[in-house]
Design a protein around this motif. Structure first.
Motif, mmCIF file in Angstrom:
data_model
loop_
_atom_site.group_PDB
_atom_site.id
_atom_site.type_symbol
_atom_site.label_atom_id
_atom_site.label_comp_id
_atom_site.label_asym_id
_atom_site.label_seq_id
_atom_site.Cartn_x
_atom_site.Cartn_y
_atom_site.Cartn_z
ATOM 1 N N SER A 38 0.822 -1.208 0.000
ATOM 2 C CA SER A 38 0.000 0.000 0.000
ATOM 3 C C SER A 38 0.858 1.260 0.000
ATOM 4 O O SER A 38 0.479 2.260 -0.601
ATOM 5 C CB SER A 38 -0.934 -0.001 1.203
ATOM 6 O OG SER A 38 -0.190 -0.031 2.407
ATOM 7 N N TRP A 39 2.024 1.228 0.630
ATOM 8 C CA TRP A 39 2.856 2.423 0.652
ATOM 9 C C TRP A 39 3.397 2.716 -0.741
ATOM 10 O O TRP A 39 3.565 3.870 -1.115
ATOM 11 C CB TRP A 39 3.990 2.295 1.671
ATOM 12 C CG TRP A 39 5.142 1.465 1.213
ATOM 13 C CD1 TRP A 39 5.345 0.148 1.425
ATOM 14 C CD2 TRP A 39 6.257 1.912 0.432
ATOM 15 N NE1 TRP A 39 6.498 -0.264 0.835
ATOM 16 C CE2 TRP A 39 7.085 0.797 0.217
ATOM 17 C CE3 TRP A 39 6.639 3.130 -0.102
ATOM 18 C CZ2 TRP A 39 8.262 0.876 -0.503
ATOM 19 C CZ3 TRP A 39 7.812 3.205 -0.828
ATOM 20 C CH2 TRP A 39 8.618 2.083 -1.015
ATOM 21 N N ARG A 40 3.675 1.679 -1.531
ATOM 22 C CA ARG A 40 4.170 1.907 -2.897
ATOM 23 C C ARG A 40 3.084 2.558 -3.754
ATOM 24 O O ARG A 40 3.367 3.451 -4.547
ATOM 25 C CB ARG A 40 4.626 0.590 -3.518
ATOM 26 C CG ARG A 40 5.869 0.036 -2.862
ATOM 27 C CD ARG A 40 6.352 -1.222 -3.573
ATOM 28 N NE ARG A 40 7.312 -1.927 -2.759
ATOM 29 C CZ ARG A 40 8.626 -1.663 -2.724
ATOM 30 N NH1 ARG A 40 9.119 -0.711 -3.456
ATOM 31 N NH2 ARG A 40 9.422 -2.360 -1.948
ATOM 32 N N GLY A 137 7.450 11.415 -2.562
ATOM 33 C CA GLY A 137 6.789 10.148 -2.284
ATOM 34 C C GLY A 137 7.153 9.463 -0.993
ATOM 35 O O GLY A 137 6.650 8.388 -0.706
ATOM 36 N N GLY A 138 8.051 10.033 -0.198
ATOM 37 C CA GLY A 138 8.328 9.476 1.112
ATOM 38 C C GLY A 138 9.624 8.705 1.252
ATOM 39 O O GLY A 138 10.186 8.652 2.332
ATOM 40 N N VAL A 139 10.117 8.093 0.176
ATOM 41 C CA VAL A 139 11.350 7.311 0.291
ATOM 42 C C VAL A 139 12.050 7.279 -1.066
ATOM 43 O O VAL A 139 11.409 7.315 -2.115
ATOM 44 C CB VAL A 139 11.065 5.865 0.793
ATOM 45 C CG1 VAL A 139 10.305 5.064 -0.228
ATOM 46 C CG2 VAL A 139 12.326 5.150 1.206
ATOM 47 N N ASP A 140 13.360 7.249 -1.035
ATOM 48 C CA ASP A 140 14.178 7.082 -2.240
ATOM 49 C C ASP A 140 15.579 6.679 -1.769
ATOM 50 O O ASP A 140 15.883 6.770 -0.577
ATOM 51 C CB ASP A 140 14.233 8.354 -3.073
ATOM 52 C CG ASP A 140 14.242 8.054 -4.562
ATOM 53 O OD1 ASP A 140 14.463 6.885 -4.930
ATOM 54 O OD2 ASP A 140 14.015 8.968 -5.358
ATOM 55 N N TRP A 141 16.411 6.244 -2.671
ATOM 56 C CA TRP A 141 17.682 5.646 -2.306
ATOM 57 C C TRP A 141 18.808 6.192 -3.162
ATOM 58 O O TRP A 141 18.592 6.645 -4.278
ATOM 59 C CB TRP A 141 17.609 4.127 -2.503
ATOM 60 C CG TRP A 141 16.481 3.500 -1.773
ATOM 61 C CD1 TRP A 141 15.207 3.322 -2.237
ATOM 62 C CD2 TRP A 141 16.487 2.991 -0.451
ATOM 63 N NE1 TRP A 141 14.434 2.727 -1.283
ATOM 64 C CE2 TRP A 141 15.196 2.505 -0.180
ATOM 65 C CE3 TRP A 141 17.458 2.884 0.535
ATOM 66 C CZ2 TRP A 141 14.857 1.930 1.033
ATOM 67 C CZ3 TRP A 141 17.120 2.311 1.736
ATOM 68 C CH2 TRP A 141 15.845 1.842 1.975
ATOM 69 N N VAL A 142 20.043 6.089 -2.636
ATOM 70 C CA VAL A 142 21.252 6.450 -3.371
ATOM 71 C C VAL A 142 22.180 5.247 -3.338
ATOM 72 O O VAL A 142 22.371 4.625 -2.293
ATOM 73 C CB VAL A 142 21.957 7.675 -2.748
ATOM 74 C CG1 VAL A 142 23.289 7.938 -3.427
ATOM 75 C CG2 VAL A 142 21.077 8.903 -2.844
#
Length: 185
Positions: A38-40, A137-142
């Motif tokens: 659901s978060w996605r 969107g709340g989250v992302d990565w490096v």
């Protein structure tokens, strides 16, 4: 690292002492599939709102059936852009400082090396893209990795899309230092 529940037990497939048992592996795989999706969906919706895609297909069809052009006013994008602009304006380079003057020369060399790495690997661009993903969107990565091309700078720093990463939802630390597993698909 995930400890086996029954090391070397009758379900063990690993031949070494204290090997990993099949039951523990099945639990781990079940955890990866039991991750809430659901978060996605909410994150994708937030990104769509930022991009101006605020009307559903049904709303667009209803507007067209009434002879209207489907329109929406994007109030989100201006706010997010102001936050992203503030991040770009206040961004600072990494600076190493010495506690005493004995190692000042070494610190200067390290600072020059950090500045070169930050410039050549385009660290600022990757961090800004990931920060934008986090704000929208709340989250992302490096990702930091080695470049396989010997003619390029030895390190690559790039943003990783949020849908590529799955992690242990039982982790309590927001930096995921206590996560049992993390997967990139």
């Amino acid at each position: 690292p995930v400890e086996p529940t029954d090391p070397g037990g009758r379900d063990g497939r690993d031949q070494i002492e204290g090997g990993y048992d099949l039951l523990s592996l099945e639990r781990l795989v079940r955890d990866t599939h039991a991750q809430p999706d659901s978060w996605r969906q909410r994150s994708d919706l937030c990104h769509a709102y930022y991009d101006g895609k605020q009307l559903t297909e049904q709303q667009q069809l209803n507007a067209k059936s009434e002879g209207l052009e489907p329109r929406s006013t994007n109030l989100i994008q201006r706010v997010v852009n102001s936050v992203l602009g503030y991040e770009a304006k206040t961004r600072a380079d990494v600076r190493i400082e010495a506690d005493d003057d004995e190692v000042a020369d070494i610190v200067d060399v390290y600072n020059d090396a950090m500045k070169e790495a930050q410039r050549e690997a385009m660290v600022d661009m990757a961090v800004s893209q990931a920060y934008a993903g986090q704000v929208k969107g709340g989250v992302d990565w490096v990702e930091v990795s080695r470049d396989q091309d010997p003619l390029n700078y030895p390190y690559l720093v790039r943003e990783v899309h949020r849908s590529e990463i799955y992690w242990d939802w039982r982790a309590k630390d927001f930096m995921l230092r206590d996560a049992r597993w993390m997967v990139r698909m």
